[in-house]
Scaffold this motif. Sequence first.
Motif, PDB file in Angstrom:
ATOM      1  N   GLN A   1       0.828  -1.215   0.000  1.00  0.00           N
ATOM      2  CA  GLN A   1       0.000   0.000   0.000  1.00  0.00           C
ATOM      3  C   GLN A   1       0.867   1.272   0.000  1.00  0.00           C
ATOM      4  O   GLN A   1       0.646   2.182  -0.791  1.00  0.00           O
ATOM      5  N   LEU A   2       1.858   1.294   0.881  1.00  0.00           N
ATOM      6  CA  LEU A   2       2.670   2.509   1.019  1.00  0.00           C
ATOM      7  C   LEU A   2       3.681   2.628  -0.116  1.00  0.00           C
ATOM      8  O   LEU A   2       3.973   3.745  -0.566  1.00  0.00           O
TER       9      LEU A   2
ATOM     10  N   VAL B   1       3.146   9.336  -5.799  1.00  0.00           N
ATOM     11  CA  VAL B   1       3.555  10.746  -5.624  1.00  0.00           C
ATOM     12  C   VAL B   1       4.843  11.039  -6.386  1.00  0.00           C
ATOM     13  O   VAL B   1       5.017  12.141  -6.910  1.00  0.00           O
TER      14      VAL B   1
ATOM     15  N   HIS C   1      -5.186   0.704  -4.583  1.00  0.00           N
ATOM     16  CA  HIS C   1      -5.152   1.363  -3.275  1.00  0.00           C
ATOM     17  C   HIS C   1      -6.455   1.192  -2.480  1.00  0.00           C
ATOM     18  O   HIS C   1      -6.419   0.872  -1.291  1.00  0.00           O
TER      19      HIS C   1
ATOM     20  N   GLY D   1      -6.776  -1.120   0.752  1.00  0.00           N
ATOM     21  CA  GLY D   1      -7.051  -0.339   1.965  1.00  0.00           C
ATOM     22  C   GLY D   1      -8.254  -0.901   2.708  1.00  0.00           C
ATOM     23  O   GLY D   1      -8.258  -0.982   3.939  1.00  0.00           O
TER      24      GLY D   1
ATOM     25  N   LEU E   1      -7.271  -4.060   4.384  1.00  0.00           N
ATOM     26  CA  LEU E   1      -6.481  -3.731   5.580  1.00  0.00           C
ATOM     27  C   LEU E   1      -7.392  -3.350   6.750  1.00  0.00           C
ATOM     28  O   LEU E   1      -7.113  -3.713   7.905  1.00  0.00           O
TER      29      LEU E   1
ATOM     30  N   PRO F   1      -8.074   3.935   7.091  1.00  0.00           N
ATOM     31  CA  PRO F   1      -9.055   3.445   6.111  1.00  0.00           C
ATOM     32  C   PRO F   1     -10.492   3.811   6.486  1.00  0.00           C
ATOM     33  O   PRO F   1     -11.328   3.978   5.593  1.00  0.00           O
TER      34      PRO F   1
ATOM     35  N   ALA G   1     -11.217   7.157   5.126  1.00  0.00           N
ATOM     36  CA  ALA G   1     -11.305   7.075   3.655  1.00  0.00           C
ATOM     37  C   ALA G   1     -12.646   6.490   3.224  1.00  0.00           C
ATOM     38  O   ALA G   1     -13.242   6.942   2.245  1.00  0.00           O
ATOM     39  N   LEU G   2     -13.139   5.509   3.996  1.00  0.00           N
ATOM     40  CA  LEU G   2     -14.445   4.914   3.661  1.00  0.00           C
ATOM     41  C   LEU G   2     -15.574   5.917   3.862  1.00  0.00           C
ATOM     42  O   LEU G   2     -16.508   5.984   3.070  1.00  0.00           O
TER      43      LEU G   2
ATOM     44  N   ARG H   1     -15.294   9.065   3.565  1.00  0.00           N
ATOM     45  CA  ARG H   1     -15.224   9.997   2.423  1.00  0.00           C
ATOM     46  C   ARG H   1     -15.827   9.352   1.177  1.00  0.00           C
ATOM     47  O   ARG H   1     -16.542  10.008   0.423  1.00  0.00           O
TER      48      ARG H   1
ATOM     49  N   ALA I   1     -11.180  13.060   5.800  1.00  0.00           N
ATOM     50  CA  ALA I   1     -10.172  12.357   4.980  1.00  0.00           C
ATOM     51  C   ALA I   1      -9.460  13.335   4.061  1.00  0.00           C
ATOM     52  O   ALA I   1      -8.236  13.229   3.852  1.00  0.00           O
TER      53      ALA I   1
ATOM     54  N   HIS J   1      -6.168  12.222   5.590  1.00  0.00           N
ATOM     55  CA  HIS J   1      -5.914  10.823   5.183  1.00  0.00           C
ATOM     56  C   HIS J   1      -4.456  10.606   4.733  1.00  0.00           C
ATOM     57  O   HIS J   1      -3.773   9.706   5.228  1.00  0.00           O
ATOM     58  N   GLY J   2      -3.985  11.459   3.830  1.00  0.00           N
ATOM     59  CA  GLY J   2      -2.607  11.301   3.328  1.00  0.00           C
ATOM     60  C   GLY J   2      -1.581  11.533   4.435  1.00  0.00           C
ATOM     61  O   GLY J   2      -0.644  10.748   4.609  1.00  0.00           O
TER      62      GLY J   2
ATOM     63  N   LEU K   1       1.882   6.895   9.495  1.00  0.00           N
ATOM     64  CA  LEU K   1       1.919   5.442   9.709  1.00  0.00           C
ATOM     65  C   LEU K   1       3.210   4.862   9.125  1.00  0.00           C
ATOM     66  O   LEU K   1       3.862   4.017   9.757  1.00  0.00           O
TER      67      LEU K   1
HETATM   68  C1  HEM Z   1      -4.404   1.302   5.909  1.00  0.00           C
HETATM   69  C2  HEM Z   1      -4.929   1.695   4.767  1.00  0.00           C
HETATM   70  C3  HEM Z   1      -4.505   2.900   3.975  1.00  0.00           C
HETATM   71  C4  HEM Z   1      -3.295   3.549   3.976  1.00  0.00           C
HETATM   72  C5  HEM Z   1      -2.034   3.227   4.779  1.00  0.00           C
HETATM   73  C6  HEM Z   1      -3.419   4.647   3.032  1.00  0.00           C
HETATM   74  C7  HEM Z   1      -2.415   5.562   2.746  1.00  0.00           C
HETATM   75  C8  HEM Z   1      -2.522   6.628   1.892  1.00  0.00           C
HETATM   76  C9  HEM Z   1      -1.503   7.615   1.659  1.00  0.00           C
HETATM   77  C10 HEM Z   1      -0.123   7.648   2.299  1.00  0.00           C
HETATM   78  C11 HEM Z   1      -2.016   8.514   0.769  1.00  0.00           C
HETATM   79  C12 HEM Z   1      -1.319   9.803   0.309  1.00  0.00           C
HETATM   80  C13 HEM Z   1      -0.864   9.800  -1.107  1.00  0.00           C
HETATM   81  C14 HEM Z   1      -0.469  11.226  -1.487  1.00  0.00           C
HETATM   82  O1  HEM Z   1       0.193  11.914  -0.673  1.00  0.00           O
HETATM   83  O2  HEM Z   1      -0.852  11.597  -2.598  1.00  0.00           O
HETATM   84  C15 HEM Z   1      -3.348   8.076   0.408  1.00  0.00           C
HETATM   85  C16 HEM Z   1      -4.183   8.719  -0.492  1.00  0.00           C
HETATM   86  C17 HEM Z   1      -5.460   8.322  -0.813  1.00  0.00           C
HETATM   87  N1  HEM Z   1      -6.140   7.235  -0.299  1.00  0.00           N
HETATM   88 FE1  HEM Z   1      -5.417   5.940   1.097  1.00  0.00          FE
HETATM   89  N2  HEM Z   1      -4.686   4.642   2.499  1.00  0.00           N
HETATM   90  C18 HEM Z   1      -5.372   3.590   3.049  1.00  0.00           C
HETATM   91  C19 HEM Z   1      -6.684   3.226   2.792  1.00  0.00           C
HETATM   92  C20 HEM Z   1      -7.522   3.837   1.874  1.00  0.00           C
HETATM   93  C21 HEM Z   1      -8.878   3.438   1.582  1.00  0.00           C
HETATM   94  C22 HEM Z   1      -9.648   2.281   2.259  1.00  0.00           C
HETATM   95  C23 HEM Z   1      -9.341   4.283   0.624  1.00  0.00           C
HETATM   96  C24 HEM Z   1     -10.704   4.353  -0.040  1.00  0.00           C
HETATM   97  C25 HEM Z   1     -11.797   3.783   0.390  1.00  0.00           C
HETATM   98  C26 HEM Z   1      -8.282   5.229   0.316  1.00  0.00           C
HETATM   99  C27 HEM Z   1      -8.376   6.248  -0.617  1.00  0.00           C
HETATM  100  C28 HEM Z   1      -7.389   7.177  -0.870  1.00  0.00           C
HETATM  101  C29 HEM Z   1      -7.527   8.288  -1.799  1.00  0.00           C
HETATM  102  C30 HEM Z   1      -8.783   8.605  -2.637  1.00  0.00           C
HETATM  103  C31 HEM Z   1      -6.322   9.003  -1.760  1.00  0.00           C
HETATM  104  C32 HEM Z   1      -5.939  10.291  -2.549  1.00  0.00           C
HETATM  105  C33 HEM Z   1      -6.491  11.503  -1.815  1.00  0.00           C
HETATM  106  C34 HEM Z   1      -5.841  11.754  -0.460  1.00  0.00           C
HETATM  107  O3  HEM Z   1      -4.596  11.881  -0.351  1.00  0.00           O
HETATM  108  O4  HEM Z   1      -6.578  11.809   0.542  1.00  0.00           O
HETATM  109  N3  HEM Z   1      -7.188   4.920   1.102  1.00  0.00           N
HETATM  110  N4  HEM Z   1      -3.633   6.941   1.125  1.00  0.00           N
END
Ligand code: HEM
Length: 182
Positions: free
Chosen positions: A30-31, A38, A53, A57, A60, A105, A108-109, A111, A141, A145-146, A152
Amino acid sequence: MTSSWQDDSQRYGRISRVLHWSMAALLIWQLSIMIYKVTLDLSPADSALVRTHTPIGFLLLLLAVLRLVWAFANRNSRPAYEPSALGTLARWGHGALYLLMILIPSLALLRAYGSGRGFAPWGIRVFEQTGEKIEWMMAPANAVHGLLGWTLLALIVGHVAMALVHHFVMRDGTLSKMAGKA
Ligand code: HEM
């Protein structure tokens, strides 16, 4: 007699290990994909890898919930923390890892629901498309979220570093509780 599926005071059992190592592998995936995203400034539309992703996610989150339930069920029969500053640091560090593994997560859900576009990882419908945007569900989120995801990553790097210090410098058998004979 304690089964080797369960934890005991000397080591983690098989269920804790499957949860720990499968989540470790998925979090590395994922990471790493987010670092790739990026670095090359990709969007999900550009790359099938980046599109993994959301389903990964979601998986996870399911594993984190199972892990939390299992940790609670085994709370009185797990290796204890050392009564030292390092032991206290480990307890807080592990607590922070659990919190982030659930929070990241979950937000993110929320959102995804608030976006009104529906959510169906691997074609499994988790919630329907409503077509209605709910801003307050998307705001948390969008804000963190990011940021929490990168936090993490930093915690995971510290966690791995400390496991290696225990193994190679302190030589106190800490790593073998999760990686040695079950
Ligand atoms: C443990 C689980 C997760 C981890 C560690 C994680 C981690 C990340 C990270 C590090 C970014 C930043 C990327 C950037 O800087 O551009 C990101 C972005 C994003 N993630 Fe996750 N994510 C997880 C779960 C999820 C889930 C479940 C969803 C959707 C249901 C999701 C949707 C998104 C979206 C749409 C973005 C781009 C917009 C933003 O940065 O907020 N992620 N995620």
